[in-house]
Design a protein around this motif. Structure first.
Motif, PDB file in Angstrom:
ATOM      1  N   GLU A 265       0.824  -1.212   0.000  1.00  0.00           N
ATOM      2  CA  GLU A 265       0.000   0.000   0.000  1.00  0.00           C
ATOM      3  C   GLU A 265       0.858   1.261   0.000  1.00  0.00           C
ATOM      4  O   GLU A 265       0.525   2.255  -0.646  1.00  0.00           O
ATOM      5  N   ARG A 266       1.980   1.208   0.710  1.00  0.00           N
ATOM      6  CA  ARG A 266       2.813   2.405   0.868  1.00  0.00           C
ATOM      7  C   ARG A 266       3.788   2.612  -0.284  1.00  0.00           C
ATOM      8  O   ARG A 266       3.928   3.712  -0.805  1.00  0.00           O
ATOM      9  N   ILE A 267       4.522   1.559  -0.664  1.00  0.00           N
ATOM     10  CA  ILE A 267       5.583   1.744  -1.661  1.00  0.00           C
ATOM     11  C   ILE A 267       5.368   0.909  -2.919  1.00  0.00           C
ATOM     12  O   ILE A 267       6.178   0.966  -3.836  1.00  0.00           O
ATOM     13  N   ASP A 268       4.297   0.109  -2.941  1.00  0.00           N
ATOM     14  CA  ASP A 268       3.894  -0.647  -4.126  1.00  0.00           C
ATOM     15  C   ASP A 268       4.966  -1.614  -4.623  1.00  0.00           C
ATOM     16  O   ASP A 268       5.110  -1.819  -5.832  1.00  0.00           O
ATOM     17  N   LYS A 269       5.727  -2.213  -3.717  1.00  0.00           N
ATOM     18  CA  LYS A 269       6.690  -3.242  -4.112  1.00  0.00           C
ATOM     19  C   LYS A 269       7.108  -4.038  -2.881  1.00  0.00           C
ATOM     20  O   LYS A 269       6.963  -3.561  -1.740  1.00  0.00           O
ATOM     21  N   LEU A 270       7.616  -5.248  -3.122  1.00  0.00           N
ATOM     22  CA  LEU A 270       8.106  -6.084  -2.027  1.00  0.00           C
ATOM     23  C   LEU A 270       9.453  -5.556  -1.562  1.00  0.00           C
ATOM     24  O   LEU A 270      10.384  -5.426  -2.350  1.00  0.00           O
ATOM     25  N   ASN A 271       9.532  -5.235  -0.278  1.00  0.00           N
ATOM     26  CA  ASN A 271      10.775  -4.724   0.300  1.00  0.00           C
ATOM     27  C   ASN A 271      10.932  -5.325   1.691  1.00  0.00           C
ATOM     28  O   ASN A 271      10.201  -4.972   2.618  1.00  0.00           O
ATOM     29  N   SER A 323      -3.679   9.776   6.257  1.00  0.00           N
ATOM     30  CA  SER A 323      -2.662   9.112   5.448  1.00  0.00           C
ATOM     31  C   SER A 323      -1.253   9.476   5.897  1.00  0.00           C
ATOM     32  O   SER A 323      -0.330   8.692   5.783  1.00  0.00           O
ATOM     33  N   VAL A 324      -1.116  10.680   6.418  1.00  0.00           N
ATOM     34  CA  VAL A 324       0.192  11.118   6.913  1.00  0.00           C
ATOM     35  C   VAL A 324       0.433  10.594   8.335  1.00  0.00           C
ATOM     36  O   VAL A 324       1.454   9.995   8.640  1.00  0.00           O
ATOM     37  N   ILE A 325      -0.567  10.826   9.217  1.00  0.00           N
ATOM     38  CA  ILE A 325      -0.411  10.434  10.605  1.00  0.00           C
ATOM     39  C   ILE A 325      -0.271   8.926  10.758  1.00  0.00           C
ATOM     40  O   ILE A 325       0.505   8.420  11.580  1.00  0.00           O
ATOM     41  N   ASN A 326      -1.035   8.180   9.939  1.00  0.00           N
ATOM     42  CA  ASN A 326      -1.049   6.726  10.073  1.00  0.00           C
ATOM     43  C   ASN A 326       0.316   6.105   9.771  1.00  0.00           C
ATOM     44  O   ASN A 326       0.587   4.991  10.179  1.00  0.00           O
ATOM     45  N   GLN A 327       1.173   6.855   9.078  1.00  0.00           N
ATOM     46  CA  GLN A 327       2.528   6.362   8.806  1.00  0.00           C
ATOM     47  C   GLN A 327       3.262   6.080  10.108  1.00  0.00           C
ATOM     48  O   GLN A 327       4.037   5.124  10.224  1.00  0.00           O
ATOM     49  N   PHE A 328       2.988   6.906  11.118  1.00  0.00           N
ATOM     50  CA  PHE A 328       3.755   6.785  12.358  1.00  0.00           C
ATOM     51  C   PHE A 328       3.335   5.588  13.200  1.00  0.00           C
ATOM     52  O   PHE A 328       4.027   5.199  14.123  1.00  0.00           O
ATOM     53  N   LEU A 329       2.157   4.994  12.839  1.00  0.00           N
ATOM     54  CA  LEU A 329       1.747   3.801  13.549  1.00  0.00           C
ATOM     55  C   LEU A 329       2.686   2.643  13.250  1.00  0.00           C
ATOM     56  O   LEU A 329       2.855   1.743  14.050  1.00  0.00           O
ATOM     57  N   HIS A 330       3.292   2.666  12.079  1.00  0.00           N
ATOM     58  CA  HIS A 330       4.128   1.556  11.647  1.00  0.00           C
ATOM     59  C   HIS A 330       5.591   1.941  11.649  1.00  0.00           C
ATOM     60  O   HIS A 330       6.380   1.280  11.058  1.00  0.00           O
TER      61      HIS A 330
END
Length: 330
Positions: A265-271, A323-330
């Motif tokens: 969802e975030r970077i659209d690739k396996l990392n 979408s911005v704040i939820n980044q910090f959950l992970h």
């Protein structure tokens, strides 16, 4: 269609043991049948490897392996019989090897560091080892039921595992059964595991079975990760190290799958590194299951929506904020 043998055109004849036609027409290879027929035709004569190779069209190594096959099947015998019954066919093992050292009797050795290279025993030397060691004979017999007809290289490998690595017969058989179950019976792979077992003193049935359970669990875990990540190739060395770290940390495949979905969802690739950061963040936050993560996400979103509503944001602003704040959950 029916066939009838034309006995009238036969010249000189020689016999073929009934056991060959009854039991080995399906089991024996074409080369092994050729070698046996040639030796039967030469009954009473000494036949060298070169003789067999020249008259059958197979290599000298294949000839030696074929003779070993028929000896293990009790069709050929290394020694002729002194009875009135038809004498067994003389084989390669009866030849006198000139200008060479006599083969030493096989003796079980204590475990010692494995040599960098195995001794490449000839067919004659393997036969001598078999003659002197009941364990080796039994090992070969059971190994054939697992792997099929043994090649010279496989017999050399098993003697090396038994003699130089010091692994017990039953432990080697357990290892071969495991490798056959995962369809990885090439000599290099089997020897690699055998070396690890010798180094870690895995040399009893109980220890071997425990190790196989561990290896099986590890393979199942890796397979689960590959399915979760939709991978079509085996993990690289670095990826395999991360997977092992996840397994040691107790991360479930389900949780790793959810981290993978978040990564796409975030970077659209396996990392793998990105997934690892998410997993470590969840662990540090005390989340051990997907449901715990989802519950936390729901609570976090609800709290953010309330905060955004108090600040007078519209729906579009709230979505962007989330979408911005939820980044910090992970």
């Amino acid at each position: 269609m029916e066939f009838k043998v034309n006995c009238g055109i036969w010249g000189a004849m020689f016999g073929v043991p009934s056991i060959v036609a009854d039991n080995f027409l399906k089991l024996a290879t074409g080369g092994q049948i050729k070698v046996l027929l040639y030796l039967l035709r030469c009954s009473g004569k000494m036949c060298s490897t070169d003789d067999i190779s020249a008259n059958t069209g197979i290599s000298a190594e294949e000839a030696e392996e074929a003779v070993l096959f028929w000896q293990q099947a009790n069709v050929l015998s290394p020694q002729t019989s002194g009875t009135s019954a038809p004498a067994p066919v003389p084989s390669l093992m009866e030849q006198t090897v000139h200008n060479s050292e006599p083969v030493q009797p096989h003796v079980q050795k204590t475990a010692e560091p494995a040599p960098d290279h195995k001794t490449n025993l000839s067919g004659q030397e393997i036969a001598a080892v078999m003659k002197d060691s009941q364990d080796i004979r039994e090992l070969f017999k059971i190994a054939e039921s697992i792997l099929g007809t043994l090649k010279n290289s496989q017999m050399n490998s098993m003697i090396w595992m038994y003699d130089h690595l010091g692994l017990k017969k039953e432990v080697i058989i357990t290892l071969l059964s495991y490798c056959a179950s995962i369809e990885k019976t090439n000599t290099a792979y089997v020897e690699k595991i055998a070396s690890v077992w010798a180094e870690n003193d895995i040399n009893t049935m109980a220890a071997a079975q425990d190790e196989i359970q561990r290896l099986s669990a590890s393979r199942d875990y890796i397979s689960g990760i590959m399915r979760a990540f939709e991978m079509t190739r085996r993990p690289t060395t670095k990826q395999a190290e991360l997977i092992q770290q996840w397994r040691n940390a107790g991360f479930s495949v389900e949780l790793i799958r959810y981290a993978y979905e978040k990564t796409i969802e975030r970077i659209d690739k396996l990392n793998f590194d990105y997934i690892n950061k998410i997993l470590l963040s969840w662990r540090d936050s005390g989340f051990a299951t997907v449901q715990e993560v989802k519950n936390a996400e729901t609570t976090y979103r609800d709290r953010n929506k309330k905060a955004a509503s108090k600040n007078g944001m519209n729906d579009n602003d709230v979505e962007e904020y989330e979408s911005v704040i939820n980044q910090f959950l992970h």
